[in-house]
Design a protein around this motif. Structure first.
Motif, PDB file in Angstrom:
ATOM      1  N   CYS A  50       0.858  -1.188   0.000  1.00  0.00           N
ATOM      2  CA  CYS A  50       0.000   0.000   0.000  1.00  0.00           C
ATOM      3  C   CYS A  50       0.897   1.242   0.000  1.00  0.00           C
ATOM      4  O   CYS A  50       1.833   1.337   0.799  1.00  0.00           O
ATOM      5  CB  CYS A  50      -0.878  -0.011   1.241  1.00  0.00           C
ATOM      6  SG  CYS A  50      -1.755   1.534   1.546  1.00  0.00           S
TER       7      CYS A  50
ATOM      8  N   CYS B 291       0.058   3.191   3.708  1.00  0.00           N
ATOM      9  CA  CYS B 291       0.534   2.665   5.002  1.00  0.00           C
ATOM     10  C   CYS B 291       1.712   1.708   4.849  1.00  0.00           C
ATOM     11  O   CYS B 291       2.339   1.336   5.846  1.00  0.00           O
ATOM     12  CB  CYS B 291      -0.606   1.972   5.750  1.00  0.00           C
ATOM     13  SG  CYS B 291      -1.099   0.385   5.046  1.00  0.00           S
TER      14      CYS B 291
ATOM     15  N   CYS C  17      -6.834  -0.862   0.295  1.00  0.00           N
ATOM     16  CA  CYS C  17      -5.896  -1.496   1.211  1.00  0.00           C
ATOM     17  C   CYS C  17      -6.690  -2.167   2.328  1.00  0.00           C
ATOM     18  O   CYS C  17      -7.598  -1.554   2.893  1.00  0.00           O
ATOM     19  CB  CYS C  17      -4.949  -0.450   1.790  1.00  0.00           C
ATOM     20  SG  CYS C  17      -3.892  -1.093   3.106  1.00  0.00           S
TER      21      CYS C  17
ATOM     22  N   CYS D  36      -5.586   0.024   5.862  1.00  0.00           N
ATOM     23  CA  CYS D  36      -5.938   1.426   6.119  1.00  0.00           C
ATOM     24  C   CYS D  36      -7.072   1.914   5.220  1.00  0.00           C
ATOM     25  O   CYS D  36      -7.497   3.066   5.343  1.00  0.00           O
ATOM     26  CB  CYS D  36      -4.702   2.322   5.948  1.00  0.00           C
ATOM     27  SG  CYS D  36      -4.206   2.545   4.226  1.00  0.00           S
TER      28      CYS D  36
HETATM   29 ZN    ZN Z   1      -2.768   0.862   3.524  1.00  0.00          ZN
END
Ligand code: ZN
Length: 145
Positions: A7, A10, A27, A30
């Motif tokens: 991702c 994050c 994701c 997050c």
């Molecule tokens: Zn993420």
């Protein structure tokens, strides 16, 4: 065998099934958008089959090797194609030194060698260095999604 994609928000590793590589997702950690694959994906023989058989969009295969100068010259064109066609196609790279059996199935005798597949079937195949415009035109002329 899912593809691991980090991702960009994050940094956590998401497992994305082959058939969703060209789709926009989120994701799992997050919930930030996980955009469609926009760069060439280096594949082994197993992942090659998984993507080719499950992708809902055309797949461009770049058969290459590290010692091949035209392959090195083609690499930025292949990368540009993956970026331009994100969401509409998947671009994979097969190292013919590591995975000669995949190259053998496509009778690859000179590299770079490009194959476009759609729903597991070969749409076209062509050896030699070309630019991203030509690669993109192959993908655009593959059967519509
Ligand atoms: Zn993420």
């Amino acid at each position: 065998m899912p593809v691991i994609r980090a991702c960009s928000h994050c940094g956590k590793q998401n497992r994305v099934p082959a058939k969703f590589l060209a789709s926009a997702g989120r994701c799992g950690f997050c919930k930030s958008p996980l955009p469609p694959l926009a760069e060439p994906l280096a594949v082994d023989d197993q992942l090659f089959d998984e993507i080719v058989q499950n992708s809902p969009v055309p797949v461009l295969v770049d058969f290459w090797a590290g010692w091949c100068r035209p392959c090195v010259a083609a690499a930025p064109e292949v990368a540009r194609t993956a970026a331009d066609m994100a969401g509409k196609a998947i671009v994979v790279k097969v190292d013919t030194e590591k995975y000669p059996q995949v190259a053998g199935r496509f009778q690859v005798s000179s590299i770079p060698n490009f194959v476009v597949l759609y729903r597991g079937l070969t749409v076209m195949q062509q050896p030699g260095l070309v630019d991203h415009n030509e690669m993109e035109s192959w993908l655009k002329s593959a059967p519509p999604v």
